[in-house]
Design an enzyme around this catalytic site. Sequence first.
Site, PDB file in Angstrom:
ATOM      1  N   SER A 287       0.715  -1.175  -0.065  1.00 36.50           N
ATOM      2  CA  SER A 287       0.041   0.033   0.053  1.00 36.50           C
ATOM      3  C   SER A 287       0.657   1.215  -0.103  1.00 36.50           C
ATOM      4  O   SER A 287       0.271   2.370  -0.010  1.00 36.50           O
ATOM      5  CB  SER A 287      -1.082   0.053   1.056  1.00 36.50           C
ATOM      6  OG  SER A 287      -2.097  -0.951   0.858  1.00 36.50           O
TER       7      SER A 287
ATOM      8  N   LYS B 167       0.026   3.590  -2.602  1.00 33.06           N
ATOM      9  CA  LYS B 167      -1.245   4.773  -2.486  1.00 33.06           C
ATOM     10  C   LYS B 167      -0.522   6.150  -2.338  1.00 33.06           C
ATOM     11  O   LYS B 167      -1.079   7.169  -2.644  1.00 33.06           O
ATOM     12  CB  LYS B 167      -1.885   4.394  -1.351  1.00 33.06           C
ATOM     13  CG  LYS B 167      -2.898   3.200  -1.475  1.00 33.06           C
ATOM     14  CD  LYS B 167      -3.716   3.059  -0.403  1.00 33.06           C
ATOM     15  CE  LYS B 167      -4.485   1.706  -0.599  1.00 33.06           C
ATOM     16  NZ  LYS B 167      -4.011   0.417  -0.369  1.00 33.06           N
TER      17      LYS B 167
ATOM     18  N   SER C 160      -5.831   3.061   4.334  1.00 27.93           N
ATOM     19  CA  SER C 160      -5.426   2.291   3.463  1.00 27.93           C
ATOM     20  C   SER C 160      -6.451   1.759   2.594  1.00 27.93           C
ATOM     21  O   SER C 160      -6.738   0.609   2.553  1.00 27.93           O
ATOM     22  CB  SER C 160      -4.532   1.126   3.825  1.00 27.93           C
ATOM     23  OG  SER C 160      -3.579   0.795   2.823  1.00 27.93           O
TER      24      SER C 160
END
Length: 566
Positions: free
Chosen positions: A107, A110, A373
């Site tokens: 993640s 992101k 997330s």
Amino acid sequence: MKTLRAHRASLVKAGMLYPLLICLLISASFPGPPPGFAQTSTRPTRVHSTAGSKEGRSDGTRFSERVQAALASTGNDKAFWGLMVSDADTGEVLYAVNAGRYFMPASNAKLFTTAMALATLGPDFRIRTTVESAAEPDSSGHLEGDLVLVGRGDANLSSRVIPFVEHAERNGPPEKALADLADQVVKSGVKEISGDVVGDDSYFVPERYPPGWGIDDTVWSYGAAVSALAINDNYISVILRPGATIGAPLVYSAAPWPGIYEFRNDALTSAAGTEPKLRLERDPDSQIFRLTGTLPLDAPARELQLAVTQPAENAAAVLMQLLQARGVRVEGHSRARHGDRNAQPQTPSPMHVLAEHSSPALVQDVRLTNKLSMNLHAELLLRVAAREKGAAMTMDDAVAFATALRQGIGIGQDEVQLTDGSGLSRGDLVTPQSVVQLLTYAARQPWGADFMASLPVAGQDGTLENRMRGTAAAGQVHAKTGLVEHVNSLSGYATTRRGAHLIFAIFGNNTGTHGPEALHAVDAICVAMVEELAPHRETRAARSGINPRPAGGDPEPSTETNLPVK
């Protein structure tokens, strides 16, 4: 077989990969950067190979020793680690190891997506979701033709409380935003619809699952299908409770329940104190969920977040239910309208807007996406930015758009290989130095403070709420987590006890069965960073007005360390 508890504990926000195919256990290239995206290079200064100098930096030496101790504590000599720490004020690289090598980011991907969205769309950008028709209702309330729900990538059509503060909160049923649209339709005078209720997600071509996602990801909410129509994060919440007696079927409720899926409950209540043994089965793309196994009589309620596989169809069905509950007669059915990558562009027919919903400001969704997330939110941010600023309709076009933007700030194409917007793809690769470069760029933008504030804070909120509590790093580390199977990453900003402002990226890959130990090592590195590292003497002098050394003096060295781990 794993129990519900064991499986659910492993389903971190970025997703885990398990070799399950059927039975799932519960527990367009651009010539240059588009307007609005700066072409300034933010590449950090070159990493030196010296480990010290005549002036020396004892803080760097101590930090290096603690890093090596933290990684040795995992008991895993097969993991592959990459780190980079730079001084945010001077750009000096204070520590680096394998900073130019590829790592799966999970993640941490992101960070690229949310920064791109802020840079291209701006913090105040909002998304419209509308309910439209070709004709207006007549004086009797009859609407000739279809009623069309048009999605444009709003990820917050739910009951979620915005802005996110410290914890995720809900206010009302999960279909609250859609219910408001239904109320507006009724208020517009519609009493009868001769056609269908249509969910239109043709704003971009629906490619539900980016390349690199695992088939088991697609069952749970963290791997929900991507569509321009996303109701309640494209998942159905199923609440399970034990029955009244041993042997009784489990009691369940599901919301929002569109009626296009079937939930077969064959799970039974077992004696109090026994081990929960639940099993969920769904064939890929099947609309049937089957629950088997047992749940103890004294067990608390449990929630399953089941991913919706047909988001536009789901949204249309829920809207139709809401309209019928308000007395609107629908002669047709609910269905979806999708985009076609091979269709020729056409001038749309004029439509009457009967209801409209405006999303929260984009900066609020960025905060939610990074704090918690949220995979679906990141995927939609990527596609909306590429659609609005690059006319991208397909996932390939969106990826090309994002690549062009990264190159526009000096990040080489060979530094970052991303195939999705969330990091759930196992095909994503980045280098630690590319992440530091991105974070350096973001911090210098007008929206930089908002971006930094969107990251989880150690020991306080988001996915770092329960990490580094009671340590020197608590409240001082603002960073994005990244966890998938065999991957642990953390990148962001930190302020040290001695006043240094840092930008860092930490990646651990191939951690094997040592996942918890790797997480603890990452946290220990952050604590060491906050406790040990000091600002550059030029920075300290600038703050105090003192000239630290004669002109032409030797700079203080960076530290390049070769760790005894793979």
